[in-house]
Design a protein around this motif. Structure first.
Motif, PDB file in Angstrom:
ATOM      1  N   GLU A 181      20.371  -4.995   5.592  1.00  0.00           N
ATOM      2  CA  GLU A 181      21.130  -3.881   6.142  1.00  0.00           C
ATOM      3  C   GLU A 181      22.605  -4.273   6.272  1.00  0.00           C
ATOM      4  O   GLU A 181      22.982  -4.931   7.246  1.00  0.00           O
ATOM      5  CB  GLU A 181      20.578  -3.498   7.515  1.00  0.00           C
ATOM      6  CG  GLU A 181      19.121  -3.075   7.492  1.00  0.00           C
ATOM      7  CD  GLU A 181      18.588  -2.856   8.887  1.00  0.00           C
ATOM      8  OE1 GLU A 181      18.528  -1.688   9.313  1.00  0.00           O
ATOM      9  OE2 GLU A 181      18.256  -3.872   9.556  1.00  0.00           O
ATOM     10  N   PRO A 182      23.418  -3.885   5.286  1.00  0.00           N
ATOM     11  CA  PRO A 182      24.842  -4.206   5.395  1.00  0.00           C
ATOM     12  C   PRO A 182      25.398  -3.729   6.734  1.00  0.00           C
ATOM     13  O   PRO A 182      25.079  -2.647   7.214  1.00  0.00           O
ATOM     14  CB  PRO A 182      25.461  -3.439   4.229  1.00  0.00           C
ATOM     15  CG  PRO A 182      24.351  -3.350   3.219  1.00  0.00           C
ATOM     16  CD  PRO A 182      23.112  -3.156   4.059  1.00  0.00           C
ATOM     17  N   GLY A 183      26.200  -4.594   7.352  1.00  0.00           N
ATOM     18  CA  GLY A 183      26.795  -4.271   8.642  1.00  0.00           C
ATOM     19  C   GLY A 183      25.888  -4.554   9.829  1.00  0.00           C
ATOM     20  O   GLY A 183      26.328  -4.486  10.972  1.00  0.00           O
ATOM     21  N   ILE A 184      24.617  -4.891   9.565  1.00  0.00           N
ATOM     22  CA  ILE A 184      23.661  -5.105  10.659  1.00  0.00           C
ATOM     23  C   ILE A 184      23.003  -6.485  10.588  1.00  0.00           C
ATOM     24  O   ILE A 184      23.083  -7.279  11.512  1.00  0.00           O
ATOM     25  CB  ILE A 184      22.588  -3.995  10.683  1.00  0.00           C
ATOM     26  CG1 ILE A 184      23.263  -2.644  10.921  1.00  0.00           C
ATOM     27  CG2 ILE A 184      21.515  -4.295  11.719  1.00  0.00           C
ATOM     28  CD1 ILE A 184      22.350  -1.444  10.781  1.00  0.00           C
ATOM     29  N   GLY A 185      22.297  -6.756   9.487  1.00  0.00           N
ATOM     30  CA  GLY A 185      21.603  -8.027   9.357  1.00  0.00           C
ATOM     31  C   GLY A 185      20.574  -7.998   8.247  1.00  0.00           C
ATOM     32  O   GLY A 185      20.478  -7.024   7.493  1.00  0.00           O
ATOM     33  N   ILE A 186      19.815  -9.076   8.157  1.00  0.00           N
ATOM     34  CA  ILE A 186      18.727  -9.177   7.182  1.00  0.00           C
ATOM     35  C   ILE A 186      17.469  -9.525   7.957  1.00  0.00           C
ATOM     36  O   ILE A 186      17.409 -10.552   8.641  1.00  0.00           O
ATOM     37  CB  ILE A 186      19.014 -10.238   6.104  1.00  0.00           C
ATOM     38  CG1 ILE A 186      20.259  -9.858   5.286  1.00  0.00           C
ATOM     39  CG2 ILE A 186      17.801 -10.407   5.190  1.00  0.00           C
ATOM     40  CD1 ILE A 186      20.647 -10.866   4.214  1.00  0.00           C
ATOM     41  N   GLY A 187      16.463  -8.667   7.833  1.00  0.00           N
ATOM     42  CA  GLY A 187      15.229  -8.888   8.581  1.00  0.00           C
ATOM     43  C   GLY A 187      15.521  -8.915  10.065  1.00  0.00           C
ATOM     44  O   GLY A 187      16.235  -8.062  10.588  1.00  0.00           O
ATOM     45  N   THR A 188      14.999  -9.934  10.733  1.00  0.00           N
ATOM     46  CA  THR A 188      15.195 -10.035  12.179  1.00  0.00           C
ATOM     47  C   THR A 188      16.490 -10.760  12.547  1.00  0.00           C
ATOM     48  O   THR A 188      16.850 -10.806  13.718  1.00  0.00           O
ATOM     49  CB  THR A 188      14.009 -10.769  12.837  1.00  0.00           C
ATOM     50  OG1 THR A 188      13.884 -12.068  12.261  1.00  0.00           O
ATOM     51  CG2 THR A 188      12.709  -9.993  12.651  1.00  0.00           C
TER      52      THR A 188
END
Length: 165
Positions: free
Chosen positions: A7-14
């Motif tokens: 998720e660009p701008g959020i993270g990858i996985g957890t």
């Protein structure tokens, strides 16, 4: 197979932007616990997930390697990033946000700066190359290894405005 969402701008996985080192370590340990069925070690996840931190020791860059495709379907915008050929993946994401066409590493690296999203592969290989004599003459094992370059080897996300590549 579980999805690992990029998720660009959020993270990858957890693993999310703004986490500290302890929180990232907890995420990696949880992946190890959950996916231990195949005897995957903590080092497998540590080597497949690379995280960088800002001056406040908060996550501002996350990179995952294609090794994770054996455990997860790694998706960005509902596209499997490690099972979609470079040319197709770049074309689809370019419709959403343009990649940096001035990048001196273009072909190896595709940077989508407005998304904070970057893809990388170690060598450039195209469908046209598969028909060339130099490729046809390769040893079958080398040929198989080279064909991996039709796909990306890693995907990164970074906090917008962060130059962490």
């Amino acid at each position: 197979m579980d999805k690992l969402t990029i998720e660009p701008g959020i993270g990858i996985g957890t693993i999310k932007f703004g986490m500290d080192k302890e929180e990232v370590e907890e995420c990696i340990q949880e992946y190890k616990r959950k996916y231990n069925k195949d005897n995957l070690t903590t080092n497998f996840f540590k080597n497949s997930i690379r995280v960088k931190y800002d001056s406040y020791e908060k996550v501002n860059f996350i990179e995952i390697s294609s090794n994770l495709q054996d455990v997860f379907e790694c998706v960005v915008i509902n596209i499997d990033v490690f099972k979609t050929k470079v040319v197709d993946l770049v074309e689809k994401i370019d419709k959403i946000s343009k990649y940096d066409r001035d990048d001196r590493e273009l072909g190896w690296t595709y940077d989508f700066p407005e998304l904070g999203l970057l893809f990388w592969r170690p060598n450039v290989l195209t469908e046209e190359d598969l028909e060339k004599d130099w490729f046809k003459e390769l040893d079958p094992e080398i040929k198989e290894d080279e064909m991996r370059n039709l796909f990306f080897e890693s995907v990164c996300i970074r906090v917008l405005g962060a130059n962490q590549i």
